[in-house]
Design an enzyme around this catalytic site. Structure first.
Site, PDB file in Angstrom:
ATOM      1  N   GLU A 289      43.637  32.579  28.247  1.00 16.70           N
ATOM      2  CA  GLU A 289      43.072  32.746  29.590  1.00 16.70           C
ATOM      3  C   GLU A 289      43.572  31.634  30.500  1.00 16.70           C
ATOM      4  O   GLU A 289      43.491  30.455  30.149  1.00 16.70           O
ATOM      5  CB  GLU A 289      41.539  32.682  29.542  1.00 16.70           C
ATOM      6  CG  GLU A 289      40.869  33.867  28.866  1.00 16.70           C
ATOM      7  CD  GLU A 289      40.612  35.046  29.804  1.00 16.70           C
ATOM      8  OE1 GLU A 289      40.940  34.939  31.011  1.00 16.70           O
ATOM      9  OE2 GLU A 289      40.075  36.053  29.323  1.00 16.70           O
TER      10      GLU A 289
ATOM     11  N   HIS B  19      46.900  41.443  29.900  1.00 19.78           N
ATOM     12  CA  HIS B  19      45.701  42.255  29.668  1.00 19.78           C
ATOM     13  C   HIS B  19      45.831  43.634  30.327  1.00 19.78           C
ATOM     14  O   HIS B  19      45.446  44.646  29.755  1.00 19.78           O
ATOM     15  CB  HIS B  19      44.470  41.506  30.202  1.00 19.78           C
ATOM     16  CG  HIS B  19      43.183  42.004  29.638  1.00 19.78           C
ATOM     17  ND1 HIS B  19      41.964  41.568  30.073  1.00 19.78           N
ATOM     18  CD2 HIS B  19      42.917  42.915  28.665  1.00 19.78           C
ATOM     19  CE1 HIS B  19      41.006  42.191  29.398  1.00 19.78           C
ATOM     20  NE2 HIS B  19      41.560  43.013  28.541  1.00 19.78           N
TER      21      HIS B  19
ATOM     22  N   ASP C 222      44.802  41.899  35.197  1.00 22.58           N
ATOM     23  CA  ASP C 222      45.201  40.515  34.972  1.00 22.58           C
ATOM     24  C   ASP C 222      46.298  40.411  33.924  1.00 22.58           C
ATOM     25  O   ASP C 222      46.341  41.247  33.026  1.00 22.58           O
ATOM     26  CB  ASP C 222      43.987  39.640  34.586  1.00 22.58           C
ATOM     27  CG  ASP C 222      43.337  40.036  33.269  1.00 22.58           C
ATOM     28  OD1 ASP C 222      43.069  41.233  33.077  1.00 22.58           O
ATOM     29  OD2 ASP C 222      43.120  39.160  32.427  1.00 22.58           O
TER      30      ASP C 222
HETATM   31 ZN   LIG Z   1      41.650  39.702  30.885  1.00 21.35          ZN
END
Ligand SMILES: [Zn+2]
Length: 311
Positions: free
Chosen positions: A145, A183, A193
Site C-alpha cells: 500500500e 489492485h 488503485d
Molecule cells: Zn487497493
C-alpha cells in the site's frame, strides 16, 4: 563486577520498558504474535487434522510425512494506493480487527517502509478479484500500500523505496516480471488503485510489470495476406456468437488486430466478465489518461502490442 551486572540488568529492564512504552502499537503487536502462534500450531499439526468429509477419505494405515518441503512462496505483487489521509491513518486501519483489511507493506510519502506482516502469511488486501485463472490473489501475492489520498502524485522517495522493496521481493521469491500488478487490474469493476499518476512505465523498465513498445505497429507494416475473412467486431462490443470472440478487430485507419479486444485483455490477465470495466482498468494502467471504456485506434495498437508479450 557484581554492581556492574546489577546496573546493566537495570538498564536492560528500563530500555525494554521504555521501548514498549514508546511503541503505541505494542498491544496490537501482541495480538499479531498471538495470531501467529495459533497459525504455527495449525502448521505443526501432524497427522494433519481432518474434519467433515475429508476425515472419511480412504487414508493409508500409517501416516507418512515427507521429509522434503518448505513454505509456499508469494508469486505476485499487488500494488495499491491507500486512499487515506496519512500513513498513520492507514497503520491504524490495519491494526483495527473490525476493518478486516491489511497489507504486507505500507510505504509513506517520505519513503519509510512499514512491514506489517510476514511475507509468508496471507494479508487481506485484494478482496474479490481475478487475474488470469487465479481467483485468490491474497493467497499468492504480497500486498503493498502506498500512502496516497487517491488523487495525489507519488513522491520520488516513496517510489524509490518501492523499487528497493520490489527488488528484494523479486529476487527472494523469483517473481516473474509480468506478475507485478495493480489492485484495479485484479478487481476492475471495484477498484481504481493505484491512481493514474503511478509510474508503471518506470517500474516496467526496472523489471516490475510489462510495458508495450513505444513505437507500436503502424498500418503500413501490416501484411495484407494476414487479413482473413473473419468478422470484424466493433470495439467494446461483446459478441453474441462465441466464434466471433476470436474475430479480428480493425481500427479506422486500417490496422488489424488478430483477436478481439476482449481476448487480448483476457490474455493479459483481465477479468472481462464486465468488459467496460476491464477496458477502463487496462487504460488506468497502460494509458493513464481518458479512462473510459472506449479504445481509440492508438490504444488498440498498444493493446495489440502488449497482449503478445503475455503469450
Ligand atoms: Zn487497493
Amino acid at each position: 563486577m557484581k554492581n556492574f551486572f546489577r546496573v546493566f540488568s537495570l538498564f536492560l529492564v528500563i530500555s525494554v520498558l521504555f521501548s514498549c512504552a514508546s511503541n503505541p502499537y505494542a498491544p496490537t503487536n501482541r495480538m499479531y504474535k498471538k495470531q501467529a502462534k495459533v497459525l504455527t500450531k495449525q502448521l505443526r499439526q501432524f497427522p494433519p487434522e481432518q474434519s467433515g468429509i475429508a476425515a472419511t477419505l480412504p487414508y493409508g494405515e500409517n501416516w507418512v510425512g515427507t521429509t522434503n518441503f518448505n513454505l509456499r512462496k508469494p508469486n505476485y505483487v499487488v500494488i495499491h494506493h491507500t486512499a487515506q489521509e496519512s500513513v498513520d491513518q492507514t497503520l491504524k486501519t490495519f491494526t483495527l480487527p473490525r476493518t478486516q483489511v491489511s497489507a504486507h507493506y505500507v510505504i509513506g510519502k517520505d519513503g519509510t517502509i512499514y512491514n506489517m506482516l510476514n511475507d509468508y502469511y496471507r494479508a487481506w488486501h485484494g478482496g474479490v478479484g481475478k487475474w488470469g485463472n487465479n481467483t485468490d490473489l491474497n493467497s499468492s501475492s504480497i500486498g503493498i500500500e502506498l500512502d496516497n489520498t487517491g488523487e495525489e502524485e507519488f513522491s520520488n522517495l516513496q517510489i524509490e523505496s518501492l523499487l528497493q522493496l520490489l527488488k528484494v521481493l523479486k529476487e527472494k521469491y523469483t517473481i516473474p516480471d509480468a506478475n507485478f500488478i495493480g489492485h484495479s487490474d485484479i478487481a476492475p469493476s471495484r477498484k481504481v488503485d493505484p491512481n493514474p499518476n503511478f509510474p508503471w512505465k518506470k517500474l516496467a523498465e526496472e523489471g516490475y510489470g510489462l510495458w508495450y513498445d513505444e513505437v507500436v505497429a503502424m498500418p503500413e507494416t501490416i501484411n495484407d495476406s494476414l487479413i482473413s475473412e473473419l468478422p470484424v467486431v466493433e470495439v467494446g462490443m461483446i459478441p453474441e456468437d462465441e466464434n466471433e470472440i476470436i474475430a479480428k478487430t480493425e481500427t479506422t485507419d486500417g490496422f488489424t488486430m488478430e483477436v478481439s479486444p476482449e481476448i487480448a485483455l483476457r490474455i493479459i490477465g483481465y477479468d472481462t466478465s464486465d468488459l467496460d470495466s476491464a477496458i477502463k482498468a487496462f487504460k488506468l494502467h497502460f494509458i493513464q489518461k481518458d479512462i473510459n471504456a472506449v479504445l481509440s485506434d492508438e490504444e488498440l495498437k498498444i493493446l495489440d502490442n502488449l497482449y503478445k508479450k503475455y503469450l
